[in-house]
Scaffold this motif. Structure first.
Motif, PDB file in Angstrom:
ATOM      1  N   LYS A  93      85.450  51.555  45.050  1.00  0.00           N
ATOM      2  CA  LYS A  93      85.156  50.101  44.732  1.00  0.00           C
ATOM      3  C   LYS A  93      86.363  49.121  45.147  1.00  0.00           C
ATOM      4  CE  LYS A  93      82.186  50.927  40.643  1.00  0.00           C
ATOM      5  NZ  LYS A  93      81.960  50.764  39.466  1.00  0.00           N
ATOM      6  N   VAL A  94      87.542  49.758  45.395  1.00  0.00           N
ATOM      7  CA  VAL A  94      88.677  49.258  45.994  1.00  0.00           C
ATOM      8  C   VAL A  94      88.586  48.825  47.256  1.00  0.00           C
ATOM      9  CG1 VAL A  94      91.315  49.434  46.410  1.00  0.00           C
ATOM     10  CG2 VAL A  94      90.431  50.239  44.068  1.00  0.00           C
ATOM     11  N   GLY A  95      87.859  49.706  48.076  1.00  0.00           N
ATOM     12  CA  GLY A  95      87.779  49.536  49.534  1.00  0.00           C
ATOM     13  C   GLY A  95      86.590  48.524  49.632  1.00  0.00           C
ATOM     14  N   GLU A  96      85.457  48.508  48.756  1.00  0.00           N
ATOM     15  CA  GLU A  96      84.611  47.782  48.754  1.00  0.00           C
ATOM     16  C   GLU A  96      85.093  46.245  48.256  1.00  0.00           C
ATOM     17  OE1 GLU A  96      80.581  46.538  49.586  1.00  0.00           O
ATOM     18  OE2 GLU A  96      81.537  48.493  49.683  1.00  0.00           O
ATOM     19  N   ALA A  97      85.883  46.120  47.726  1.00  0.00           N
ATOM     20  CA  ALA A  97      86.453  44.869  47.234  1.00  0.00           C
ATOM     21  C   ALA A  97      87.341  44.154  48.441  1.00  0.00           C
ATOM     22  CB  ALA A  97      87.453  44.769  46.066  1.00  0.00           C
ATOM     23  N   LEU A  98      87.960  45.138  49.133  1.00  0.00           N
ATOM     24  CA  LEU A  98      88.743  44.749  50.383  1.00  0.00           C
ATOM     25  C   LEU A  98      87.809  44.296  51.467  1.00  0.00           C
ATOM     26  CD1 LEU A  98      91.477  47.585  50.304  1.00  0.00           C
ATOM     27  CD2 LEU A  98      91.988  45.181  49.896  1.00  0.00           C
ATOM     28  N   LYS A  99      86.696  45.009  51.668  1.00  0.00           N
ATOM     29  CA  LYS A  99      85.801  44.748  52.698  1.00  0.00           C
ATOM     30  C   LYS A  99      84.972  43.445  52.260  1.00  0.00           C
ATOM     31  CE  LYS A  99      81.372  46.365  54.787  1.00  0.00           C
ATOM     32  NZ  LYS A  99      80.453  47.361  54.725  1.00  0.00           N
ATOM     33  N   ASP A 100      84.850  43.073  51.374  1.00  0.00           N
ATOM     34  CA  ASP A 100      84.042  41.867  50.717  1.00  0.00           C
ATOM     35  C   ASP A 100      84.943  40.618  50.975  1.00  0.00           C
ATOM     36  OD1 ASP A 100      81.760  43.339  49.806  1.00  0.00           O
ATOM     37  OD2 ASP A 100      82.399  43.002  47.773  1.00  0.00           O
ATOM     38  N   ARG A 101      86.224  40.768  50.708  1.00  0.00           N
ATOM     39  CA  ARG A 101      87.280  39.848  51.028  1.00  0.00           C
ATOM     40  C   ARG A 101      87.420  39.533  52.575  1.00  0.00           C
ATOM     41  NH1 ARG A 101      89.400  35.750  48.139  1.00  0.00           N
ATOM     42  NH2 ARG A 101      91.282  34.814  48.930  1.00  0.00           N
ATOM     43  N   ARG A 102      87.646  40.701  53.191  1.00  0.00           N
ATOM     44  CA  ARG A 102      87.719  40.412  54.762  1.00  0.00           C
ATOM     45  C   ARG A 102      86.459  39.933  55.366  1.00  0.00           C
ATOM     46  NH1 ARG A 102      85.255  43.180  58.492  1.00  0.00           N
ATOM     47  NH2 ARG A 102      84.788  44.854  57.046  1.00  0.00           N
ATOM     48  N   GLU A 103      85.317  40.281  54.858  1.00  0.00           N
ATOM     49  CA  GLU A 103      84.203  39.595  55.536  1.00  0.00           C
ATOM     50  C   GLU A 103      84.075  38.128  55.001  1.00  0.00           C
ATOM     51  OE1 GLU A 103      81.189  42.187  54.270  1.00  0.00           O
ATOM     52  OE2 GLU A 103      81.386  43.624  56.103  1.00  0.00           O
ATOM     53  N   SER A 104      84.510  37.837  53.804  1.00  0.00           N
ATOM     54  CA  SER A 104      84.232  36.244  53.386  1.00  0.00           C
ATOM     55  C   SER A 104      85.331  35.577  54.258  1.00  0.00           C
ATOM     56  CB  SER A 104      84.423  36.266  52.021  1.00  0.00           C
ATOM     57  OG  SER A 104      86.102  36.395  51.732  1.00  0.00           O
ATOM     58  N   LEU A 105      86.176  36.116  54.769  1.00  0.00           N
ATOM     59  CA  LEU A 105      87.266  35.236  55.598  1.00  0.00           C
ATOM     60  C   LEU A 105      86.919  35.310  57.226  1.00  0.00           C
ATOM     61  CD1 LEU A 105      90.622  36.391  54.116  1.00  0.00           C
ATOM     62  CD2 LEU A 105      89.422  34.213  53.684  1.00  0.00           C
ATOM     63  N   GLY A 106      85.532  36.097  57.423  1.00  0.00           N
ATOM     64  CA  GLY A 106      85.183  36.181  58.632  1.00  0.00           C
ATOM     65  C   GLY A 106      86.106  36.800  59.812  1.00  0.00           C
ATOM     66  N   LEU A 107      86.709  37.900  59.056  1.00  0.00           N
ATOM     67  CA  LEU A 107      87.437  38.769  59.864  1.00  0.00           C
ATOM     68  C   LEU A 107      86.758  40.160  60.257  1.00  0.00           C
ATOM     69  CD1 LEU A 107      90.864  38.355  57.936  1.00  0.00           C
ATOM     70  CD2 LEU A 107      90.252  37.316  60.235  1.00  0.00           C
TER      71      LEU A 107
END
Length: 195
Positions: free
Chosen positions: A9-23
């Motif tokens: 879930k920690v990894g998923e939160a990191l991924k969601d944040r990265r994707e929301s920034l378009g990175l």
């Protein structure tokens, strides 16, 4: 007693944040000086962010544009020294020289409290006092500081990149052009004060 954290879930939160920034994973890896494979492991929960160096963790939070408190809320991880919600942030005053000027400014803002003075550059551009981070990589849509070949500092909005990888910049008059030859992108604008 320590609480158990689901690293997936920690990894998923990191991924969601990265994707929301378009990175992309490669973009994040480049900014962290790590490989795309390393970022993939981080996002799959195979790397515990609590085991990263303080500098790498700060760079990760800065790149993902998260405050430590937002990171704690999103991931459920606890880090020593991060205030509980509702605590007053520890704000220290930064004494900064204004670029190409004998002026000094004193800034005491929570969003600047994690930076060292050498990480920041402050300058005037047409009545706007600008402070940029030299350590945060800007993303399209953000205001940035640009130093011309003659050392002049100006404020622009990064709109994207040309096919050759040159930054496309929008000036205060809303004209868009590629970064001039000899000029360099200094960093992401953290603060703009219109005087």
């Amino acid at each position: 007693m320590a609480t158990t954290v689901d690293m997936a879930k920690v990894g998923e939160a990191l991924k969601d944040r990265r994707e929301s920034l378009g990175l992309s994973q490669a973009d994040l890896g480049l900014r962290l000086e790590r490989s795309q494979a390393w970022v993939s492991k981080l996002e799959r929960g195979q790397i515990d962010p609590r085991e990263l160096s303080a500098l790498l963790l700060r760079t990760l939070l800065s790149t993902l544009r998260w405050t430590p408190e937002e990171f704690v809320r999103a991931t459920g991880l606890e880090f020593p020294g991060i205030e509980a919600e509702g605590d007053e942030p520890d704000v220290r005053s930064l004494h900064l020289e204004v670029h190409r000027s004998k002026e000094r400014v004193v800034l005491g803002l929570p969003e600047l409290s994690t930076y060292k003075p050498r990480d920041l550059l402050t300058f005037w551009d047409r009545g706007i006092l600008v402070t940029v981070s030299r350590v945060d990589e800007p993303v399209p849509g953000e205001w940035v500081g640009v130093e011309s070949a003659k050392g002049q500092m100006n404020l622009y909005r990064l709109t994207g990149y040309t096919r050759q990888g040159r930054p496309l910049l929008e000036d205060l008059d809303e004209a868009i052009a590629p970064l001039e030859q000899g000029a360099r992108l200094v960093g992401r604008a953290l603060l703009r004060i219109i005087v």
